[in-house]
Design a protein around this motif. Structure first.
Motif, PDB file in Angstrom:
ATOM      1  N   THR A   7       0.833  -1.203   0.000  1.00  0.00           N
ATOM      2  CA  THR A   7       0.000   0.000   0.000  1.00  0.00           C
ATOM      3  C   THR A   7       0.869   1.255   0.000  1.00  0.00           C
ATOM      4  N   PRO A  18      -0.987   6.118   2.261  1.00  0.00           N
ATOM      5  CA  PRO A  18      -1.368   4.699   2.353  1.00  0.00           C
ATOM      6  C   PRO A  18      -2.790   4.505   2.893  1.00  0.00           C
ATOM      7  N   VAL A  21      -5.128   4.773   0.044  1.00  0.00           N
ATOM      8  CA  VAL A  21      -5.072   3.552  -0.760  1.00  0.00           C
ATOM      9  C   VAL A  21      -5.952   2.473  -0.118  1.00  0.00           C
ATOM     10  N   ARG A  22      -5.871   2.327   1.211  1.00  0.00           N
ATOM     11  CA  ARG A  22      -6.726   1.343   1.899  1.00  0.00           C
ATOM     12  C   ARG A  22      -8.202   1.692   1.729  1.00  0.00           C
ATOM     13  N   ALA A  32      -6.959  -5.812  -4.426  1.00  0.00           N
ATOM     14  CA  ALA A  32      -5.910  -6.181  -3.484  1.00  0.00           C
ATOM     15  C   ALA A  32      -6.328  -7.441  -2.746  1.00  0.00           C
ATOM     16  N   TYR A  39      -2.299  -5.297   3.185  1.00  0.00           N
ATOM     17  CA  TYR A  39      -2.812  -5.543   1.833  1.00  0.00           C
ATOM     18  C   TYR A  39      -1.658  -5.596   0.844  1.00  0.00           C
ATOM     19  N   VAL A  41      -1.462  -4.883  -3.134  1.00  0.00           N
ATOM     20  CA  VAL A  41      -2.288  -4.249  -4.157  1.00  0.00           C
ATOM     21  C   VAL A  41      -1.848  -4.722  -5.533  1.00  0.00           C
TER      22      VAL A  41
END
Length: 71
Positions: A7, A18, A21-22, A32, A39, A41
């Motif tokens: 991430t 990050p 991104v999550r 992901a 995670y 991705v």
């Protein structure tokens, strides 16, 4: 899935944090898989990712919202 990245690496490529991104992963916008608490991705989904425009596109620049006085 093809090549996978962290991430943090995905965040650097996308120019976001990050955490964002999550959020994209949890919202289904990035592919992901979860390994423990982390995670991995899909690099292809990061490369194809297109962020949504910021703001309300209906009321963008050059557009004046109607007011009650315009009736």
């Amino acid at each position: 899935m093809g090549e996978e990245i962290t991430t943090t690496a995905a965040a650097e490529l996308l120019g976001v944090t990050p955490r964002r991104v999550r959020q994209y992963i949890e919202g289904g916008r990035l592919k992901a898989r979860k390994i423990g608490r982390d995670y991995l991705v899909d690099a292809g989904s990061v490369a194809a990712f297109r962020p949504r425009p910021i703001g309300n596109p209906q009321f963008g620049r050059g557009f004046r919202r109607p007011s009650a006085d315009d009736s």
